[in-house]
Design a protein around this motif. Sequence first.
Motif, PDB file in Angstrom:
ATOM      1  N   ALA A  41       0.827  -1.206   0.000  1.00 52.88           N
ATOM      2  CA  ALA A  41       0.000   0.000   0.000  1.00 52.88           C
ATOM      3  C   ALA A  41       0.865   1.262   0.000  1.00 52.88           C
ATOM      4  CB  ALA A  41      -0.926  -0.005   1.213  1.00 52.88           C
ATOM      5  N   ALA A  42       1.921   1.280   0.804  1.00 52.56           N
ATOM      6  CA  ALA A  42       2.811   2.444   0.840  1.00 52.56           C
ATOM      7  C   ALA A  42       3.535   2.604  -0.489  1.00 52.56           C
ATOM      8  CB  ALA A  42       3.814   2.300   1.984  1.00 52.56           C
ATOM      9  N   GLY A  43       3.972   1.498  -1.073  1.00 54.25           N
ATOM     10  CA  GLY A  43       4.644   1.564  -2.368  1.00 54.25           C
ATOM     11  C   GLY A  43       3.734   2.074  -3.463  1.00 54.25           C
ATOM     12  N   ALA A  44       2.481   1.635  -3.448  1.00 52.80           N
ATOM     13  CA  ALA A  44       1.520   2.104  -4.449  1.00 52.80           C
ATOM     14  C   ALA A  44       1.250   3.594  -4.279  1.00 52.80           C
ATOM     15  CB  ALA A  44       0.220   1.312  -4.326  1.00 52.80           C
ATOM     16  N   PHE A  45       1.157   4.053  -3.036  1.00 57.33           N
ATOM     17  CA  PHE A  45       0.921   5.474  -2.793  1.00 57.33           C
ATOM     18  C   PHE A  45       2.103   6.307  -3.271  1.00 57.33           C
ATOM     19  CE2 PHE A  45       1.115   9.259  -0.062  1.00 57.33           C
ATOM     20  CZ  PHE A  45      -0.082   9.839  -0.422  1.00 57.33           C
ATOM     21  N   VAL A  46       3.326   5.864  -2.972  1.00 57.19           N
ATOM     22  CA  VAL A  46       4.517   6.592  -3.408  1.00 57.19           C
ATOM     23  C   VAL A  46       4.597   6.620  -4.931  1.00 57.19           C
ATOM     24  CG1 VAL A  46       7.046   6.498  -3.446  1.00 57.19           C
ATOM     25  CG2 VAL A  46       5.815   6.224  -1.290  1.00 57.19           C
ATOM     26  N   LEU A  47       4.303   5.509  -5.570  1.00 57.35           N
ATOM     27  CA  LEU A  47       4.334   5.463  -7.027  1.00 57.35           C
ATOM     28  C   LEU A  47       3.274   6.384  -7.625  1.00 57.35           C
ATOM     29  CD1 LEU A  47       5.535   4.141  -9.548  1.00 57.35           C
ATOM     30  CD2 LEU A  47       3.782   2.380  -9.340  1.00 57.35           C
ATOM     31  N   PHE A  48       2.096   6.401  -7.035  1.00 59.16           N
ATOM     32  CA  PHE A  48       1.014   7.248  -7.532  1.00 59.16           C
ATOM     33  C   PHE A  48       1.377   8.719  -7.384  1.00 59.16           C
ATOM     34  CE2 PHE A  48      -3.210   9.269  -7.248  1.00 59.16           C
ATOM     35  CZ  PHE A  48      -3.699   8.863  -8.477  1.00 59.16           C
ATOM     36  N   VAL A  49       1.992   9.080  -6.255  1.00 55.15           N
ATOM     37  CA  VAL A  49       2.384  10.472  -6.032  1.00 55.15           C
ATOM     38  C   VAL A  49       3.519  10.859  -6.970  1.00 55.15           C
ATOM     39  CG1 VAL A  49       3.454  12.026  -4.338  1.00 55.15           C
ATOM     40  CG2 VAL A  49       1.534  10.600  -3.676  1.00 55.15           C
ATOM     41  N   ALA A  50       4.414   9.916  -7.290  1.00 56.63           N
ATOM     42  CA  ALA A  50       5.516  10.225  -8.206  1.00 56.63           C
ATOM     43  C   ALA A  50       4.985  10.473  -9.620  1.00 56.63           C
ATOM     44  CB  ALA A  50       6.526   9.084  -8.217  1.00 56.63           C
ATOM     45  N   VAL A  51       3.936   9.760 -10.002  1.00 63.57           N
ATOM     46  CA  VAL A  51       3.370   9.924 -11.338  1.00 63.57           C
ATOM     47  C   VAL A  51       2.502  11.181 -11.417  1.00 63.57           C
ATOM     48  CG1 VAL A  51       1.778   8.883 -13.006  1.00 63.57           C
ATOM     49  CG2 VAL A  51       3.463   7.464 -11.847  1.00 63.57           C
ATOM     50  N   ARG A  52       1.735  11.441 -10.352  1.00 65.44           N
ATOM     51  CA  ARG A  52       0.833  12.597 -10.334  1.00 65.44           C
ATOM     52  C   ARG A  52       1.072  13.414  -9.070  1.00 65.44           C
ATOM     53  NH1 ARG A  52      -3.797  12.131 -13.943  1.00 65.44           N
ATOM     54  NH2 ARG A  52      -4.528  13.836 -12.658  1.00 65.44           N
ATOM     55  N   PRO A  53       2.022  14.355  -9.094  1.00 64.97           N
ATOM     56  CA  PRO A  53       2.375  15.118  -7.888  1.00 64.97           C
ATOM     57  C   PRO A  53       1.250  16.010  -7.358  1.00 64.97           C
ATOM     58  CG  PRO A  53       3.893  15.618  -9.695  1.00 64.97           C
ATOM     59  CD  PRO A  53       2.868  14.677 -10.212  1.00 64.97           C
ATOM     60  N   GLU A  54       0.299  16.378  -8.206  1.00 68.57           N
ATOM     61  CA  GLU A  54      -0.785  17.245  -7.722  1.00 68.57           C
ATOM     62  C   GLU A  54      -1.721  16.521  -6.762  1.00 68.57           C
ATOM     63  OE1 GLU A  54      -2.163  15.446 -11.602  1.00 68.57           O
ATOM     64  OE2 GLU A  54      -0.362  16.459 -10.964  1.00 68.57           O
ATOM     65  N   VAL A  55      -1.619  15.208  -6.704  1.00 69.46           N
ATOM     66  CA  VAL A  55      -2.453  14.440  -5.776  1.00 69.46           C
ATOM     67  C   VAL A  55      -2.119  14.806  -4.336  1.00 69.46           C
ATOM     68  CG1 VAL A  55      -2.935  12.101  -4.939  1.00 69.46           C
ATOM     69  CG2 VAL A  55      -2.819  12.549  -7.377  1.00 69.46           C
ATOM     70  N   THR A  56      -0.836  15.026  -4.047  1.00 64.21           N
ATOM     71  CA  THR A  56      -0.432  15.391  -2.691  1.00 64.21           C
ATOM     72  C   THR A  56      -1.071  16.708  -2.280  1.00 64.21           C
ATOM     73  OG1 THR A  56       1.681  14.293  -3.067  1.00 64.21           O
ATOM     74  CG2 THR A  56       1.551  15.758  -1.189  1.00 64.21           C
ATOM     75  N   GLU A  57      -1.041  17.686  -3.167  1.00 58.81           N
ATOM     76  CA  GLU A  57      -1.651  18.980  -2.866  1.00 58.81           C
ATOM     77  C   GLU A  57      -3.155  18.841  -2.649  1.00 58.81           C
ATOM     78  OE1 GLU A  57      -0.643  21.619  -6.012  1.00 58.81           O
ATOM     79  OE2 GLU A  57       1.512  21.282  -5.768  1.00 58.81           O
ATOM     80  N   ALA A  58      -3.821  18.059  -3.475  1.00 62.48           N
ATOM     81  CA  ALA A  58      -5.259  17.868  -3.329  1.00 62.48           C
ATOM     82  C   ALA A  58      -5.584  17.141  -2.026  1.00 62.48           C
ATOM     83  CB  ALA A  58      -5.799  17.078  -4.517  1.00 62.48           C
ATOM     84  N   LEU A  59      -4.757  16.164  -1.658  1.00 57.51           N
ATOM     85  CA  LEU A  59      -4.978  15.424  -0.410  1.00 57.51           C
ATOM     86  C   LEU A  59      -4.811  16.331   0.801  1.00 57.51           C
ATOM     87  CD1 LEU A  59      -5.508  12.630   0.860  1.00 57.51           C
ATOM     88  CD2 LEU A  59      -3.030  12.316   0.895  1.00 57.51           C
TER      89      LEU A  59
END
Length: 72
Positions: A41-59
């Motif tokens: 789960a942590a790896g998937a989250f890190v990979l998702f954030v690396a691909v789409r950095p705006e997700v962190t800001e939205a979260l």
Amino acid sequence: MTHRARHDEREDFLGASAGIPGREAVPGRGEFLELLGMTLAAGAFVLFVAVRPEVTEALVHRLAVGTAGLPR
């Protein structure tokens, strides 16, 4: 009054624990699967954030808006 379960400190690895209610058939397997799941789960989250950095800001924005509404 709460009931607290007592854990037996003695681990009997020679006996078959599959027949005893409440005991796992393979000792330590649950902890390994939990660690594996959290790692995936942590790896998937890190990979998702690396691909789409705006997700962190939205979260962070959604968390801030949700938290700001709590004191009302």
